[in-house]
Design an enzyme around this catalytic site. Structure first.
Site, PDB file in Angstrom:
ATOM      1  N   ASP A 242      -6.119 -64.628  62.561  1.00  0.00           N
ATOM      2  CA  ASP A 242      -5.743 -65.810  63.344  1.00  0.00           C
ATOM      3  C   ASP A 242      -4.733 -65.437  64.425  1.00  0.00           C
ATOM      4  O   ASP A 242      -3.546 -65.265  64.141  1.00  0.00           O
ATOM      5  CB  ASP A 242      -5.158 -66.887  62.413  1.00  0.00           C
ATOM      6  CG  ASP A 242      -4.853 -68.184  63.144  1.00  0.00           C
ATOM      7  OD1 ASP A 242      -5.281 -68.322  64.319  1.00  0.00           O
ATOM      8  OD2 ASP A 242      -4.199 -69.060  62.546  1.00  0.00           O
ATOM      9  N   LYS A 249      -0.535 -67.519  69.375  1.00  0.00           N
ATOM     10  CA  LYS A 249       0.695 -67.627  68.587  1.00  0.00           C
ATOM     11  C   LYS A 249       1.856 -67.106  69.419  1.00  0.00           C
ATOM     12  O   LYS A 249       1.747 -66.049  70.043  1.00  0.00           O
ATOM     13  CB  LYS A 249       0.550 -66.845  67.277  1.00  0.00           C
ATOM     14  CG  LYS A 249      -0.380 -67.552  66.307  1.00  0.00           C
ATOM     15  CD  LYS A 249      -0.327 -66.985  64.924  1.00  0.00           C
ATOM     16  CE  LYS A 249      -1.214 -67.780  63.986  1.00  0.00           C
ATOM     17  NZ  LYS A 249      -0.687 -69.124  63.686  1.00  0.00           N
ATOM     18  N   ASP A 261      -5.091 -64.738  56.712  1.00  0.00           N
ATOM     19  CA  ASP A 261      -5.514 -66.123  56.909  1.00  0.00           C
ATOM     20  C   ASP A 261      -6.855 -66.445  56.240  1.00  0.00           C
ATOM     21  O   ASP A 261      -7.374 -67.532  56.374  1.00  0.00           O
ATOM     22  CB  ASP A 261      -5.560 -66.453  58.411  1.00  0.00           C
ATOM     23  CG  ASP A 261      -5.201 -67.899  58.695  1.00  0.00           C
ATOM     24  OD1 ASP A 261      -4.602 -68.546  57.820  1.00  0.00           O
ATOM     25  OD2 ASP A 261      -5.535 -68.386  59.794  1.00  0.00           O
ATOM     26  N   ASP A 320      -4.879 -73.251  67.575  1.00  0.00           N
ATOM     27  CA  ASP A 320      -4.276 -72.585  66.417  1.00  0.00           C
ATOM     28  C   ASP A 320      -4.425 -73.435  65.147  1.00  0.00           C
ATOM     29  O   ASP A 320      -4.165 -72.956  64.045  1.00  0.00           O
ATOM     30  CB  ASP A 320      -2.800 -72.284  66.701  1.00  0.00           C
ATOM     31  CG  ASP A 320      -2.235 -71.234  65.752  1.00  0.00           C
ATOM     32  OD1 ASP A 320      -3.015 -70.595  65.029  1.00  0.00           O
ATOM     33  OD2 ASP A 320      -0.998 -71.059  65.750  1.00  0.00           O
ATOM     34  N   GLU A 322      -7.029 -74.139  63.596  1.00  0.00           N
ATOM     35  CA  GLU A 322      -8.456 -73.812  63.466  1.00  0.00           C
ATOM     36  C   GLU A 322      -8.948 -73.906  62.026  1.00  0.00           C
ATOM     37  O   GLU A 322     -10.124 -74.133  61.781  1.00  0.00           O
ATOM     38  CB  GLU A 322      -8.702 -72.388  63.997  1.00  0.00           C
ATOM     39  CG  GLU A 322      -8.419 -71.233  63.018  1.00  0.00           C
ATOM     40  CD  GLU A 322      -6.972 -71.146  62.546  1.00  0.00           C
ATOM     41  OE1 GLU A 322      -6.081 -71.659  63.259  1.00  0.00           O
ATOM     42  OE2 GLU A 322      -6.725 -70.579  61.459  1.00  0.00           O
ATOM     43  N   ARG A 324      -8.529 -76.100  59.693  1.00  0.00           N
ATOM     44  CA  ARG A 324      -9.076 -77.412  59.321  1.00  0.00           C
ATOM     45  C   ARG A 324     -10.474 -77.611  59.897  1.00  0.00           C
ATOM     46  O   ARG A 324     -11.268 -78.367  59.352  1.00  0.00           O
ATOM     47  CB  ARG A 324      -8.093 -78.513  59.748  1.00  0.00           C
ATOM     48  CG  ARG A 324      -7.861 -78.617  61.223  1.00  0.00           C
ATOM     49  CD  ARG A 324      -6.607 -79.427  61.561  1.00  0.00           C
ATOM     50  NE  ARG A 324      -5.375 -78.670  61.298  1.00  0.00           N
ATOM     51  CZ  ARG A 324      -4.153 -79.157  61.476  1.00  0.00           C
ATOM     52  NH1 ARG A 324      -3.977 -80.406  61.881  1.00  0.00           N
ATOM     53  NH2 ARG A 324      -3.093 -78.412  61.225  1.00  0.00           N
TER      54      ARG A 324
HETATM   55  N1  BES Z   1      -2.912 -69.707  59.802  1.00  0.00           N
HETATM   56  C1  BES Z   1      -1.964 -70.628  60.267  1.00  0.00           C
HETATM   57  C2  BES Z   1      -0.987 -71.087  59.190  1.00  0.00           C
HETATM   58  C3  BES Z   1      -0.110 -70.057  58.561  1.00  0.00           C
HETATM   59  C4  BES Z   1       1.194 -69.899  58.964  1.00  0.00           C
HETATM   60  C5  BES Z   1      -0.574 -69.277  57.514  1.00  0.00           C
HETATM   61  C6  BES Z   1       2.001 -68.965  58.351  1.00  0.00           C
HETATM   62  C7  BES Z   1       0.232 -68.329  56.910  1.00  0.00           C
HETATM   63  C8  BES Z   1       1.529 -68.184  57.327  1.00  0.00           C
HETATM   64  C9  BES Z   1      -2.659 -71.852  60.826  1.00  0.00           C
HETATM   65  O1  BES Z   1      -3.937 -71.680  61.325  1.00  0.00           O
HETATM   66  C10 BES Z   1      -1.825 -72.364  61.941  1.00  0.00           C
HETATM   67  O2  BES Z   1      -1.645 -71.662  62.892  1.00  0.00           O
HETATM   68  N2  BES Z   1      -1.308 -73.568  61.798  1.00  0.00           N
HETATM   69  C11 BES Z   1      -0.497 -74.161  62.782  1.00  0.00           C
HETATM   70  C12 BES Z   1      -0.961 -75.586  62.922  1.00  0.00           C
HETATM   71  C13 BES Z   1      -0.391 -76.305  64.085  1.00  0.00           C
HETATM   72  C14 BES Z   1      -0.899 -75.741  65.373  1.00  0.00           C
HETATM   73  C15 BES Z   1      -0.769 -77.759  63.951  1.00  0.00           C
HETATM   74  C16 BES Z   1       0.945 -74.106  62.309  1.00  0.00           C
HETATM   75  O3  BES Z   1       1.170 -74.244  61.112  1.00  0.00           O
HETATM   76  O4  BES Z   1       1.812 -73.890  63.143  1.00  0.00           O
HETATM   77 ZN    ZN Z   2      -4.999 -70.113  60.501  1.00  0.00          ZN
HETATM   78 ZN    ZN Z   3      -3.968 -71.052  63.364  1.00  0.00          ZN
END
Ligand code: BES
Ligand code: ZN
Ligand code: ZN
Length: 469
Positions: A242, A249, A261, A320, A322, A324
């Site tokens: 990811d 990111k 991920d 990001d 993604e 869901r």
């Molecule tokens: N894969 C990430 C979540 C994550 C964060 C997993 C840290 C493991 C460790 C996920 O896809 C993500 O990026 N989520 C975002 C969502 C936001 C954009 C609504 C997040 O948590 O910042």
């Molecule tokens: Zn993710």
């Molecule tokens: Zn993500």
């Protein structure tokens, strides 16, 4: 690398021993000589948690425990280093304290501590420990079950530790097929053409930026004596890497561990392996939608509106978010099985990780019976469940001005709005487990180790075992 759990019914005086006690008197039957006994007494009086008696032909490690399973797992981890320092390959665990659950938890902690991911080292410095023997007070079935749980957890850890340079979505599906053959569950893989035919718009949108095709793997364990009429479906987030996509990111380091991920799906694969190896009488289906998420000229963009597998339209406001999207398609796909219940596991949100850290699993859902049972299992295996509210008001944050839903909630309650997004795609008793906190460790975390922890495998195994009983 394997750690074998075996059983030993007669002990030779050359067998290295670990003796678990909670009373000094429990050492009496081990025929210590006078000096050894005096030493044991001294250590006991000093309230040492463990001590070693070197009998030259063998080592005797005495560990003092209370009737508490997690303390036993941690004590085993503390001892693991000593076994290796002494280059011990085989050890027999004697539960002199007469508490089978605690003895088994100790052996579990020892086996879990023995995990290594050495594939990419030229010089593979492997731990010496190879075999853990269970003995009096346990049965062959206990050893077989523990072996299945350890194997399943190691499978999940290996998958998480594999970088994208090996584990593309395609490779992942091939590894799942191989594991199916090895462990006895069946596997069907949908490739890109089929995924397009099915119009899995969430999985396809996330995959747009990738140079590798997506896969959708379906695992099934259906024993003749299954106690459930309707299947239990497990769904796992399979984002093999990811980057965030075009919503790249932001900070340095935030991508470093993003090979993890697919940790939710690794837990599903590890669970399928464990239940089939242990021959649990329960019908379970596992679904893994897999792709990486990255930017490119063709990548999906913030503002895009996509149509999901079930026809729901979604405004993508952050690429990001993604997980869901790929999970939603799998959750809709699960409806056709008329499942008894569905549980998904996912490294879904940073919000879940920030809320409770690595100490447990964030859970929410519509299925109160499963939530209660998962809490019991979580305490049993110490992958504890922290239930979050799932009030309908949270869904208001997902209203879009242009489509049925948006993939981004408000600034608050990010773990919950993500869960609410997923709930939209369910019509069955549903539980969502967000394992973003405990899935991957940057520094060693007792018997869970460093890197992929395999969290979710022991939890789901215990849950399914209790269900099948
Ligand atoms: N894969 C990430 C979540 C994550 C964060 C997993 C840290 C493991 C460790 C996920 O896809 C993500 O990026 N989520 C975002 C969502 C936001 C954009 C609504 C997040 O948590 O910042
Ligand atoms: Zn993710
Ligand atoms: Zn993500």
């Amino acid at each position: 690398m394997n750690t074998s759990i075996a059983r030993k019914t007669s002990i030779q005086d050359t067998d290295h021993l670990i003796i678990l006690i909670n009373e000094l008197a429990q050492l009496k039957s081990f025929e210590l000589n006078e000096k050894e006994w005096a030493y044991a007494q001294k250590c006991w009086e000093e309230e040492q948690k463990g001590f070693v008696i070197n009998q030259y032909s063998r080592m005797v490690f005495v560990t003092v425990l209370k009737d508490e399973k997690e303390a036993a797992r941690k004590a085993a981890h503390a001892l693991h280093g000593q076994l290796n320092a002494n280059k011990i390959a085989e050890v027999t665990v004697i539960g002199a304290l007469n508490n089978k659950a605690v003895s088994l938890a100790f052996s579990e902690g020892l086996a879990l501590s023995n995990y290594q991911f050495l594939k990419y080292f030229t010089d593979k410095k492997a731990h010496s420990l190879r075999t853990i023997n269970l003995c009096d007070g346990t049965e062959d079935a206990d050893a077989d079950e523990l072996q299945a749980i350890i194997d399943g957890t190691f499978i999940a850890r290996d998958l998480v530790n594999e970088p994208l340079s090996y584990l593309t979505a395609l490779q992942y599906s091939q590894d799942i097929e191989a594991l199916g053959k090895e462990c006895g569950f069946s596997v069907e893989v949908f490739h890109k053409e089929k995924i397009e035919e099915l119009k899995m718009g969430g999985l396809l949108a996330v995959n747009l930026g990738s140079i590798d095709p997506p896969t959708f793997s379906i695992m099934e364990w259906k024993p003749a004596g299954a106690t459930n009429k309707k299947p239990i479906v497990l769904v796992g987030k399979g984002i093999v890497y990811d980057t965030g996509g075009l919503s790249l990111k932001p900070t340095a380091n935030s991508m470093d561990m993003m090979k993890c991920d697919m940790g939710g799906s690794a837990a599903v694969v590890g669970t399928m392996a464990a239940i089939s190896k242990a021959n649990l009488d329960i019908h379970v289906i596992g679904l893994v939608p897999a792709t990486d998420n990255r930017p490119s000229g063709n990548a999906y963009a913030p503002g895009d509106v996509i149509t999901m597998y079930d026809g729901t339209t979604v405004e993508v406001l952050n690429t990001d978010a993604e997980g869901r999207l790929v999970l939603a398609d799998a959750l809709s796909y699960a409806k056709q099985y008329d499942p008894e219940l569905v549980v998904d596991l996912a490294t879904l949100t940073g919000a879940a990780a920030r809320a409770i850290g690595k100490q447990g699993v964030v859970a929410m859902g519509t299925d109160t019976a499963t939530m209660s049972a998962l809490k019991v299992s979580g305490d049993n295996v110490h992958e504890r469940i922290a239930e979050f509210p799932f009030w309908e008001e949270y869904a208001e944050d997902l209203k879009s001005s242009i489509a049925d839903l948006k993939n981004l909630g408000g600034p608050e309650g990010g773990a919950i709005t993500a869960g609410k997004f997923l709930e939209h795609f369910t019509d069955y008793p549903y539980t969502h487990l967000d394992i973003a906190g405990p899935a991957f460790m940057l520094a060693p975390f007792n018997y869970r180790g460093k890197g992929g922890t395999g969290v979710g495998v022991r939890l789901m195994f215990d849950f399914l075992k209790n269900k099948s009983a």
